[in-house]
Design a protein around this motif. Structure first.
Motif, PDB file in Angstrom:
ATOM      1  N   UNK A  36       0.856  -1.178   0.000  1.00  0.00           N
ATOM      2  CA  UNK A  36       0.000   0.000   0.000  1.00  0.00           C
ATOM      3  C   UNK A  36       0.898   1.236   0.000  1.00  0.00           C
ATOM      4  N   UNK A  37       0.457   2.290  -0.672  1.00  0.00           N
ATOM      5  CA  UNK A  37       1.266   3.514  -0.760  1.00  0.00           C
ATOM      6  C   UNK A  37       0.386   4.726  -0.478  1.00  0.00           C
ATOM      7  N   UNK A  38       0.895   5.624   0.354  1.00  0.00           N
ATOM      8  CA  UNK A  38       0.251   6.916   0.593  1.00  0.00           C
ATOM      9  C   UNK A  38       1.179   8.010   0.079  1.00  0.00           C
ATOM     10  N   UNK A  39       0.660   8.841  -0.814  1.00  0.00           N
ATOM     11  CA  UNK A  39       1.443   9.925  -1.409  1.00  0.00           C
ATOM     12  C   UNK A  39       1.052  11.238  -0.738  1.00  0.00           C
ATOM     13  N   UNK A  40       2.033  11.924  -0.164  1.00  0.00           N
ATOM     14  CA  UNK A  40       1.786  13.237   0.432  1.00  0.00           C
ATOM     15  C   UNK A  40       1.996  14.310  -0.642  1.00  0.00           C
ATOM     16  N   UNK A  41       1.029  15.193  -0.768  1.00  0.00           N
ATOM     17  CA  UNK A  41       1.093  16.225  -1.796  1.00  0.00           C
ATOM     18  C   UNK A  41       1.303  17.589  -1.155  1.00  0.00           C
ATOM     19  N   UNK A  42       2.364  18.258  -1.581  1.00  0.00           N
ATOM     20  CA  UNK A  42       2.637  19.633  -1.161  1.00  0.00           C
ATOM     21  C   UNK A  42       2.215  20.564  -2.293  1.00  0.00           C
ATOM     22  N   UNK A  43       1.327  21.479  -2.007  1.00  0.00           N
ATOM     23  CA  UNK A  43       0.827  22.387  -3.038  1.00  0.00           C
ATOM     24  C   UNK A  43       1.590  23.711  -3.007  1.00  0.00           C
ATOM     25  N   UNK A  44       2.191  24.030  -4.142  1.00  0.00           N
ATOM     26  CA  UNK A  44       2.848  25.328  -4.265  1.00  0.00           C
ATOM     27  C   UNK A  44       1.808  26.448  -4.278  1.00  0.00           C
ATOM     28  N   UNK A  45       2.155  27.618  -3.777  1.00  0.00           N
ATOM     29  CA  UNK A  45       1.191  28.728  -3.784  1.00  0.00           C
ATOM     30  C   UNK A  45       0.913  29.260  -5.183  1.00  0.00           C
ATOM     31  N   UNK A  46       1.726  28.868  -6.158  1.00  0.00           N
ATOM     32  CA  UNK A  46       1.526  29.364  -7.523  1.00  0.00           C
ATOM     33  C   UNK A  46       1.337  28.207  -8.500  1.00  0.00           C
ATOM     34  N   UNK A  47       0.773  27.090  -8.029  1.00  0.00           N
ATOM     35  CA  UNK A  47       0.566  25.942  -8.914  1.00  0.00           C
ATOM     36  C   UNK A  47      -0.131  26.351 -10.199  1.00  0.00           C
ATOM     37  N   UNK A  48       0.358  25.841 -11.304  1.00  0.00           N
ATOM     38  CA  UNK A  48      -0.261  26.116 -12.595  1.00  0.00           C
ATOM     39  C   UNK A  48      -1.589  25.381 -12.710  1.00  0.00           C
ATOM     40  N   UNK A  49      -2.373  25.785 -13.700  1.00  0.00           N
ATOM     41  CA  UNK A  49      -3.670  25.161 -13.937  1.00  0.00           C
ATOM     42  C   UNK A  49      -3.510  23.661 -14.171  1.00  0.00           C
TER      43      UNK A  49
END
Length: 483
Positions: A36-49
């Motif tokens: 099983x895998x859990x992926x942690x996502x870090x969102x940049x403040x300027x993520x592109x569309x």
């Protein structure tokens, strides 16, 4: 029954790292039904569309019931006016407590039915997360999304710094040639990654490299047949075990991660390509962060026009000065193109903004690719058997271009030393004549280059098949996890 295990993936923010990590996770769970895998996502403040829609698609429709995604809480605002290197360091470091809390929640309900935490798989920029893994008493592995040649360069330069007290940034503006075990040919200092030629940047990236040695193993997005020399040189007993498992590519339909507007753009592009002869179109695209100043844009236009070849050009607008943001599409590209260029190009050329790159490279009309040599783009191009004309811009792309042209003979050079800042500006302007020459060379039919690329395309596919080099390497990694 074998105990179920769980890995925590921590990729860097940004499409190039996130997409590869997700593909890696999907491949691993497909190979072992107790993983099983859990992926942690870090969102940049300027993520592109594109990044935002990709994350939304992951959350709405996971790739597997055994791969789940956790979007980490937003971190306090970081000054956008600092250097990109400092911004990245602060951004990732500020997620440390969120990662610790998220892992604690994953492991708090210990039971026979719950998978046991077996380790972290981190991105090269996330070495600070080794500390968190240590707190939980589990090993850390790394998924290296760049070539083995670059990994070897980092290990060698880190050793030179720490053992011989030689700072790599001293090679800036030098004509020195470096003899490094990872490369057959000596490496000119002028193709070293820009970050290594900056004192602050070199300190940070070689600091990462030093911590790479603390990992229990390194998954590399490459394959033995492509980088045999580099991989052999790293089997020296001084580095963690390497697992070449590539090419790890996202070859799914681009519509799965785009809105209706991008779906329409893709349809328009493919309809235009359908009307072009086989292998007749040169595709120009410079990655999710690729853009140029006005003077360079016009030189590209003149180079294309002089070549007389059919073209498809992804032209992006640089972000505003002194802001950390992604390039965007021009509302009217005529403002930066030579007067009358679009009118003269009717029938043979098409200028677009965002590009569905995988679908384009897969199209039979594409005969060559003018690329920034990002590693994902390079592997995609080789997979589809499309020769590359190198035009690196940032990160390790100059070194990738050197490896492709000089080491492997799988690309031609437009310019190998070009560098630009975050806003598309460069002290160097590549002239139309140089661009025209490179385009003509990469588009030559029945060339030895084209034959070598086609052969490597077949090898890249065989590497992933049952019994192939990467398939076997991934099996060895899973054996290590389930020891």
């Amino acid at each position: 029954m074998e105990k179920a295990l769980e890995l925590v993936f921590i990729p860097s923010a940004g499409m190039g790292h996130l997409v590869s990590a997700v593909e890696m996770a999907e491949l691993l769970v497909a190979r072992h039904d107790r993983l099983f895998i859990t992926v942690f996502i870090m969102k940049l403040p300027f993520d592109s569309k594109g990044t935002e829609s990709y994350i939304a698609s992951l959350e709405a429709s996971p790739v597997s019931t055994r791969v789940k995604f956790i979007t980490l809480p937003k971190v306090p605002a970081i000054d956008k006016n600092i250097s990109p290197n400092s911004f990245r360091n602060q951004f990732i470091e500020s997620h440390k407590s969120h990662v610790k809390n998220a892992v604690a929640k994953l492991t708090e309900s210990e039971s026979e039915s719950r998978p046991r935490l077996a380790g972290f798989v981190i991105d090269m920029f996330c070495t600070t997360m080794i500390d968190v893994a240590d707190e939980f008493g589990v090993p850390t592995y790394m998924f290296f999304t760049s070539p083995a040649g670059f990994l070897g360069l980092l290990f060698n330069l880190q050793r030179i710094r720490d053992v011989y007290n030689k700072e790599v940034n001293e090679f800036k503006d030098s004509d020195a040639e470096l003899a490094l075990p990872t490369f057959v040919n000596s490496v000119p200092a002028n193709v070293l990654p820009s970050v290594l030629l900056d004192k602050e940047g070199a300190k940070a990236i070689l600091g990462y490299a030093k911590r790479f040695r603390e990992t229990k193993g390194i998954l590399v997005n490459t394959f033995t047949e492509l980088e045999s020399h580099a991989l052999d040189s790293l089997s020296d007993g001084e580095t963690p075990p390497l697992y070449p498992v590539g090419p790890i590519l996202n070859l799914k339909d681009d519509d799965s991660q785009s809105g209706s507007e991008q779906a329409q753009q893709k349809s328009d592009v493919l309809e235009w390509l359908d009307d072009q002869p086989p292998s007749s179109v040169v595709f120009l695209c410079f990655g999710s962060m690729g853009s140029f100043g006005v003077e360079q844009v016009r030189e590209i236009a003149w180079g294309l026009e002089r070549s007389g070849l059919r073209f498809l050009w992804s032209l992006r607008q640089p972000p505003p000065k002194e802001t950390v943001a992604s390039p965007s599409d021009y509302s009217d590209p005529k403002a930066v193109l030579p007067e009358g260029f679009l009118d003269r190009a009717v029938g043979i050329g098409k200028v677009i903004g965002w590009a569905p790159q995988v679908a384009i490279l897969a199209h039979p009309a594409i005969g060559g690719f003018v690329s920034h040599c990002g590693w994902n783009s390079t592997l995609e191009s080789l997979w589809f058997g499309v020769p590359i004309a190198t035009w690196p811009m940032y990160a390790e792309q100059q070194l990738n271009a050197f490896e492709l042209v000089r080491e492997l003979g799988l690309a031609v050079e437009i310019n190998m030393e070009y560098r630009r800042d975050f806003y598309g500006e460069s002290p160097k302007v590549v002239k139309a004549q140089e661009i025209e020459k490179g385009i003509r060379e990469v588009m030559a039919q029945n060339s030895d280059l084209r034959k070598r690329v086609k052969e490597m395309s077949e090898k890249s596919k065989k590497a992933l098949m049952d019994g192939g080099s990467s398939h076997s390497s991934l099996g060895h990694f899973l054996d290590q996890i389930f020891l």
